[in-house]
Write an enzyme that holds these catalytic residues in place. Structure first.
Site, PDB file in Angstrom:
ATOM      1  N   GLN A  67      -4.870   5.464 -15.837  1.00  0.00           N
ATOM      2  CA  GLN A  67      -6.043   6.035 -15.149  1.00  0.00           C
ATOM      3  C   GLN A  67      -6.234   5.453 -13.762  1.00  0.00           C
ATOM      4  O   GLN A  67      -7.107   5.904 -13.007  1.00  0.00           O
ATOM      5  CB  GLN A  67      -7.297   5.800 -15.986  1.00  0.00           C
ATOM      6  CG  GLN A  67      -7.705   4.343 -16.092  1.00  0.00           C
ATOM      7  CD  GLN A  67      -8.773   4.092 -17.126  1.00  0.00           C
ATOM      8  OE1 GLN A  67      -8.537   4.153 -18.325  1.00  0.00           O
ATOM      9  NE2 GLN A  67      -9.979   3.799 -16.649  1.00  0.00           N
ATOM     10  N   CYS A  73     -11.378   6.512 -18.637  1.00  0.00           N
ATOM     11  CA  CYS A  73     -10.710   6.121 -19.878  1.00  0.00           C
ATOM     12  C   CYS A  73     -10.988   7.098 -21.011  1.00  0.00           C
ATOM     13  O   CYS A  73     -10.102   7.419 -21.814  1.00  0.00           O
ATOM     14  CB  CYS A  73     -11.146   4.716 -20.288  1.00  0.00           C
ATOM     15  SG  CYS A  73     -12.935   4.529 -20.517  1.00  0.00           S
ATOM     16  N   HIS A 367     -15.544   1.201 -22.952  1.00  0.00           N
ATOM     17  CA  HIS A 367     -14.159   1.616 -22.749  1.00  0.00           C
ATOM     18  C   HIS A 367     -13.683   2.406 -23.963  1.00  0.00           C
ATOM     19  O   HIS A 367     -14.000   2.047 -25.102  1.00  0.00           O
ATOM     20  CB  HIS A 367     -13.271   0.389 -22.544  1.00  0.00           C
ATOM     21  CG  HIS A 367     -11.867   0.697 -22.149  1.00  0.00           C
ATOM     22  ND1 HIS A 367     -11.544   1.588 -21.145  1.00  0.00           N
ATOM     23  CD2 HIS A 367     -10.670   0.253 -22.626  1.00  0.00           C
ATOM     24  CE1 HIS A 367     -10.228   1.661 -21.008  1.00  0.00           C
ATOM     25  NE2 HIS A 367      -9.673   0.864 -21.916  1.00  0.00           N
ATOM     26  N   ASN A 388      -3.819   2.123 -24.817  1.00  0.00           N
ATOM     27  CA  ASN A 388      -4.727   2.058 -23.679  1.00  0.00           C
ATOM     28  C   ASN A 388      -4.277   3.031 -22.595  1.00  0.00           C
ATOM     29  O   ASN A 388      -3.251   3.713 -22.729  1.00  0.00           O
ATOM     30  CB  ASN A 388      -4.775   0.629 -23.141  1.00  0.00           C
ATOM     31  CG  ASN A 388      -6.082   0.292 -22.457  1.00  0.00           C
ATOM     32  OD1 ASN A 388      -6.848   1.179 -22.100  1.00  0.00           O
ATOM     33  ND2 ASN A 388      -6.341  -0.976 -22.262  1.00  0.00           N
TER      34      ASN A 388
END
Length: 448
Positions: A67, A73, A367, A388
């Site tokens: 990102q 996110c 997040h 992630n």
């Protein structure tokens, strides 16, 4: 202002200083911290000894995404969830959905949402708490699952190759500044127009003008949104394909085809104001006006883990929201609450219950990522694997390993397909949602 407040006693400070002069541990830490960060100095290596990257239940997923310098996110995690379905249907080894496409319409919808809120609150003064909440940061990169769901239902999705990233989509701060100041100016002007006796029609005419101008700015920085496209790709068998005259909605229907309403946001908020097995919604938190708004089902953590494990066993990764701020080690890609020994270094017990962390703003979801694996010992989880969206650097190529104790303390939200819910949970979904204030911790947006 205070009733029995005590000022600092200078003699007491002298006593403190004499004690510290004889405190060898304090002096050693003082020396160490003159050339080191606190976290590096109090790092507890033992905390990662049981966090290998081996798991008893694991979903095979695609490469980690990036990102960059944006707070998207939640969009990356959600498109990563859907891309797994699309990649299987396309029979490809590499694939991404366009995060920029979703981001464009998210910003547009948030702008409209904020401008409408400003009209609603035009009669209120600037220091009204809801007004202050709205104008403090009207449009950010962050979001929650239901916001993504509404965007997909309204606008569909497209492959990343069809609407690629731009510099600004990856570095959003400058454009956010422009958007938010335009909205704040509108809020101030709308309030003055109300006090001058201007009609709602006149205020709305100004709103329409600003919306048009901000739409133009979105096109400038993100690119023109895709309406129709041809999609070319080569599958795992080296076979070329082209899908002609597709729209974002037809692409979603053909290659993803899930019912977005089947995915339910479940939270773990063990606070007195949020009894388990009840639904909750947030006032003035959202993006798509006319959409479904944000809804959460609050469940105990043991049940949440059961639902996540059941999803993983069925080869389905899980979107989740957490606090990733404090107990993470970027050098090893491991997360555990025992990583940093604050108590040993500073004689401070910083441990708080999850309830107190939420009630006193010590922690909240900030997040969003994907859970892709779990390790079970005697049918109980010991660690979790996380996908992630911070790129493929570091030891695990963009993935992380989190201890189960970290999961207990810092996971606040998961998204589960309702096919996994039990009868009690399905009944709870039918309950009228309890309204929460926009500053409630369950209304925080994932934007790390």
């Amino acid at each position: 202002m205070f009733t029995n407040a005590k000022p600092i006693d200078l003699e007491l400070l002298d006593k403190y200083n004499k004690e510290i002069e004889n405190d060898k541990e304090a002096k050693l830490l003082q020396h160490a911290l003159s050339r080191s960060s606190i976290k590096n100095a109090i790092y507890n290596q033992k905390a990662i000894h049981d966090l290998s990257a081996d798991f008893s239940i694991q979903v095979k997923t695609l490469s980690a995404t990036n990102q960059q310098s944006s707070g998207r996110c939640w969009i990356f995690a959600a498109t990563n969830l859907l891309r797994e379905i699309a990649a299987k249907n396309l029979n490809v080894e590499k694939f991404e959905l366009s995060q920029n496409y979703i981001s464009f319409y998210d910003k547009l919808e948030k702008i409209n949402y904020a401008l409408e809120a400003c009209i609603d609150f035009a009669p209120k003064e600037h220091d009204d708490r809801v007004v202050a909440q709205i104008v403090s940061y009207p449009v950010s990169d962050g979001g929650q699952w239901d916001m993504f769901k509404d965007l997909v239902k309204k606008y569909g999705v497209v492959p990343q190759s069809v609407m690629t990233e731009t510099y600004i989509s990856n570095h959003t701060r400058e454009h956010n500044y422009i958007v938010n100041n335009a909205i704040r100016k509108f809020a101030a002007t709308a309030h003055k127009m109300y006090l001058e006796g201007k009609s709602e029609k006149e205020i709305r005419a100004l709103k329409d003008k600003i919306l048009k101008e901000l739409y133009r700015s979105l096109v400038i920085v993100f690119g023109s949104p895709v309406k129709e496209f041809d999609f070319e790709y080569t599958d795992k068998d080296n076979k070329y394909h082209i899908e002609r005259n597709m729209t974002p909605k037809s692409f979603f229907d053909k290659f993803i085809g899930v019912d977005m309403d089947d995915y339910i946001s479940i939270i773990n908020s063990p606070t007195k104001d949020k009894p388990y097995y009840n639904m909750f919604t947030l006032d003035y938190i959202g993006n798509v006006i006319g959409g479904s708004d944000i809804h959460h089902l609050n469940l105990p953590m043991p049940r949440i883990k059961e639902l996540v494990i059941e999803s993983l066993k069925n080869n389905e990764p899980v979107w989740f929201g957490s606090d990733c701020g404090e107990f993470s080690d970027s050098d090893t890609s491991r997360w555990a609450p025992e990583l940093f020994d604050y108590e040993l270094a500073f004689n401070l017990d910083l441990k708080m219950s999850k309830e107190d962390m939420l009630d006193y703003y010590s922690s909240a979801m900030n997040h969003a990522m994907l859970i892709t694996a779990v390790n079970l010992k005697d049918d109980l989880p010991t660690k979790w694997k996380i996908e992630n969206s911070w790129g493929e650097s570091k030891p695990l190529n963009g993935y992380h390993v989190a201890s189960d104790s970290w999961f207990d303390e810092y996971v606040f939200q998961v998204v589960i397909n309702k096919k996994y819910l039990g009868e009690k949970e399905l009944e709870a979904l039918k309950k009228e949602a309890i309204h929460l204030n926009p500053w409630d911790p369950m209304g925080t947006l994932a934007e790390k």
